[in-house]
Design an enzyme around this catalytic site. Structure first.
Site, PDB file in Angstrom:
ATOM      1  CG  HIS A 116      -1.949   0.890   1.248  1.00  0.00           C
ATOM      2  ND1 HIS A 116      -1.790   1.982   1.897  1.00  0.00           N
ATOM      3  CD2 HIS A 116      -3.366   1.119   0.610  1.00  0.00           C
ATOM      4  CE1 HIS A 116      -2.901   2.855   1.780  1.00  0.00           C
ATOM      5  NE2 HIS A 116      -3.892   2.149   0.870  1.00  0.00           N
ATOM      6  CB  SER A 317      -8.221 -12.551  -4.025  1.00  0.00           C
ATOM      7  OG  SER A 317      -8.419 -10.917  -4.331  1.00  0.00           O
TER       8      SER A 317
END
Ligand code: PLP
Length: 377
Positions: A116, A317
């Site tokens: 991130h 996911s």
């Protein structure tokens, strides 16, 4: 426009946008009306939730329950765990890396290219040496590059930030392999922080999860509350081992306060929100919700592929990756593009009808003007 009209128009805008939120991992399926009366009071969770506070209108007790729930989910005993409700995943990451640095001030932080974006800022705030590791195409860290890079630096402690679900591709770094690398190189001083913003609320509810949790080698973990849990206010949890915090808390006690959290005054409503979500839905409810999302994600991959679009997703996911569509499609569905790819995230409010509409738009372009109800006219 007077103030009420202005608010009303903002409200309508939010309502419209909520129907076309498929690119960001926020669960919009919630009802916290029961908590509205708390908006009438000043409440503040300042300080350590496990210690007394002079500010008595707090929700520390419920905050401790939330931490207990996440301790269970992350495989650490409630007695051995410490944590608090943060302002979001970023604060939890900063907290984990702060602890790692406090324990190993001369350590080097390793993180992959797909980590991130906030990690760069966190590194500069903490002023800690750090090295970016290559990623594989699926978004997972490149274990060979990690091995080689730690080998060169094996004289200093290793602080590894592992991704349990990357932002763009939902990739999960293999914590077992990372631990194996550290063992192989005989790096005895190591710390592993897990960024599990979204997937920290997925893996505990699937049948065949990748390794995760404190039993798999986490030293700390950050999970967002406004993502899979669902919250109108950004929030999250930072969770770690009580003994680590005790070590840094001692130093702080010396100056008279048990100021173990990153911020001072803290939100007292967000612990209520997270607690209420678990009370309402229960762990079985979240299991159903998460598995429903995974099915929707698989449906999306199939629909894209049937239409000739090479979409894919990582195991466990809800993030579906596909070639970046034209700008009008990105804007219409609030997709998150990055270079030549985009993704949609099958959160609980994303239905198969929504997926059909997104796939159609990607194949044919979003022919403006369309009605704004979220379905193609
Ligand atoms: C969303 C996200 C974050 C940041 O979380 P916030 O709650 O927005 O601060 C960090 N890491 C990953 C992998 C994320 O997806």
């Amino acid at each position: 426009m007077d103030n009420l009209e202005r608010l009303d128009s903002l409200l309508r805008e939010f309502d419209e946008l909520s129907r076309r939120t498929v690119g960001y991992p926020c669960n919009l399926d919630f009802d916290y009306a029961a908590l509205l009366p708390f908006m009438r009071y000043v409440a503040n969770n300042v300080g350590d939730p496990f210690h007394d506070s002079n500010f008595q209108s707090n929700t520390h007790e419920i905050e401790r329950e939330v931490i207990g729930i996440f301790a269970d989910l992350m495989h650490i005993s409630r007695e051995g765990a410490w944590g608090y409700v943060t302002s979001g995943g970023t604060e939890g990451n900063m907290y984990g890396l702060y602890l790692g640095r406090e324990l190993y001030p001369d350590g080097v932080v390793y993180f992959s290219q797909d980590t991130h974006y906030s990690v760069v800022k966190i590194m500069s705030v903490l002023k800690v040496r750090n090295i970016m590791i290559r990623s594989q195409d699926n978004g997972e860290i490149d274990y060979d590059d990690l091995h080689e890079t730690i080998r060169i630096n094996r004289d200093v402690p290793a602080i590894v930030m592992a991704n349990i679900g990357t932002t763009m591709k939902g990739a999960i770094d293999d914590v077992g392999k990372i631990r194996g690398i550290l063992d192989d190189l005989a790096v005895t001083k190591s710390y592993l922080h897990a960024d599990a913003a979204l997937s920290g609320m997925i893996l505990p509810f699937v049948d065949d999860p990748q390794p995760y949790g404190f039993d798999a080698g986490f030293d700390s973990v950050s999970i967002s509350g406004h993502k899979m849990v669902g919250s109108p206010l950004p929030c999250g949890v930072a969770l770690t081992r009580r003994e680590y915090v005790a070590r840094i808390a001692r130093a702080i006690e010396y100056v008279g306060v048990l100021d173990t959290t990153l911020t001072g005054s803290r939100n007292a409503l967000t612990p209520l929100i997270m607690w209420y979500a678990f009370e309402q839905k229960g762990l079985d409810g979240f299991r159903r919700i998460v598995n429903g999302c995974l099915e929707t994600a698989e449906y999306a991959v199939t629909r894209f592929n049937d239409g000739g679009i090479p979409a894919w997703r990582n195991k466990n996911s809800v993030t579906v990756v596909f070639p970046r569509p034209p700008a009008d499609v990105v804007r219409r569905w609030q997709l998150a593009p990055y270079e030549d790819i985009a993704h949609l995230i099958a959160m609980p409010h994303v239905t198969r009808e929504t997926i059909d509409a997104v796939v159609d738009d990607c194949m044919h372009g979003a022919v403006a003007p369309k009605d704004e109800t979220g379905t193609t006219a």
